[in-house]
Structure formats: C-alpha cells, structure tokens
Write an enzyme that holds these catalytic residues in place. Sequence first.
Site, short mmCIF file in Angstrom:
data_model
loop_
_atom_site.label_atom_id
_atom_site.label_comp_id
_atom_site.label_asym_id
_atom_site.label_seq_id
_atom_site.Cartn_x
_atom_site.Cartn_y
_atom_site.Cartn_z
N CYS A 128 -3.01 -2.68 1.51
CA CYS A 128 -4.12 -2.03 2.13
C CYS A 128 -5.38 -2.92 2.01
O CYS A 128 -6.30 -3.11 2.85
CB CYS A 128 -4.56 -0.82 1.22
SG CYS A 128 -5.81 0.50 2.04
N CYS A 235 -9.40 -7.15 -5.09
CA CYS A 235 -8.96 -6.76 -3.91
C CYS A 235 -8.14 -7.87 -3.27
O CYS A 235 -7.41 -7.48 -2.38
CB CYS A 235 -10.18 -6.39 -3.13
SG CYS A 235 -11.38 -7.81 -2.68
#
Length: 243
Positions: A128, A235
């Site tokens: 994601c 991330c």
Amino acid sequence: MTFLDSAQRSALPAVEATAAALDHELSDATPTEIVRSALRTVGCDKLAVVSSFGTESAALLKVVADVDPAIPVVFLDTGWLFQETLDYRDQLTELLGLRDVRTVKPLDATLRRNDPDNDLWFSDADACCRIRKVEPLARALEPFSAWLNGRKRFQGGDRAMLAVVEADGARLKFNPLANATADDLKALYAAAKLPPHPLLGQGFTSIGCMPCTTRTKPGEDPRAGRWRDRGKTECGIHVDKVS
C-alpha cells in the site's frame, strides 16, 4: 525499489562522493546553512523539499521559506490522509508564503489494478505504501537533482544514525534537521509562532494515513502510533534500495 538507467547508474560514484564531502562539510551546520548549501549545489529549479505537513513539518518548511519560498514543495496525498492534514497544508502554505506546493497523488490506474477495494493497507501495508507513496514520489522527483526532508536523529530507530547529506540513487538527499533536538523544534515553533498540527493536541504525535495512524501513549516513542503492531516503522520512501 528505484530503477536507474545506464546514465544515472554511471553517475552514482560522483553523487556518492559529493554526498560524502557535503556531509563532512555540513556535519555541524545549522538547518538554514544546510538548505542554503543544497540550493547552491543544485539550484532552485533542481531542488525540492518533500513534506508530509505532519506534526513537525512546519519547522523545516519555515527554514526553507526563509531561505527561498520558491523552492518547490512536494506533498504526497495518498488518498488516505486526515482532512486535518490537508487543511494544515493549506494553512502553512499561506502562512509561510510557499510559492510552489505540488500535491502528488497515486495513479488511478494503479489503484484500480492493485487496490480496487481500498483494503490493501490491511492485507499488505508495504504494498500500500509502495503504490500510494513510494511510486508517486519517484515520479514527482524525476525533474530534481536533490531533495530536502525533515527526518531527525532524535526520532530513533533507523533514523538514529542519520547523515546530514546522503546519496539517494542519482540524487542528493539533504536532512537539514538531522542534528536538531526536540527542544530545538519547540523553540523554533515558539519563536516563529508556528501553529501546531490540528491533531497533535488529540494525542497524535506522528501522523500519516488514517488507517495506519493511532494515538501514542505517555512515554511511548513519538512514532509508536505509526503502523502499530505491524512490524513496520517506515513507509519505504527512506529505505528503498536502488537497482
């Protein structure tokens, strides 16, 4: 993962040498001096600052605006951000007089192909982040030779040994706040009368996407609320390897 063409790959040794020299030169420099050095090194048209407009983002943005408010600011709108973050982006842009804030989003075709039900954050958080942050940022940084970001050593984890200047593939990556302390940031916010992120007072000390951000408890690391219990601390923007 970032893929380089042959010309970019051949430039890697020079970029790494430049990064090492600048890191040594700027090891004790102030954030303002580091931003000015980045500007001198590549020029305004080839330098960008990447900002999440999160809880500590106003500090770097204030330094950048004081040096040159025309330096492009890249903001990643993943589609999962808190409305408060989007509002804070608009507030700081106006307050600091930032002249070139570029909001970048993931490609619709990529989302339809890889996350049609908007639940990839739950089944595969790394994937994601890759399609909503890493890939869009790679596109946004294509015109630039160097970029600034707001990581600090005091944030701990993989950031504890952060360099002031790094080689990021074929680009230079400047970390103007690497040496800053939490007290330094508080002093900057107070002196410049910078508004806090709207969610900070609600217990969110580090803010990313809604599904993967929780409040932190007293005594926890400030980033403990990011990807809680997922075995994930970044991330991917700052850890991707070049191939």
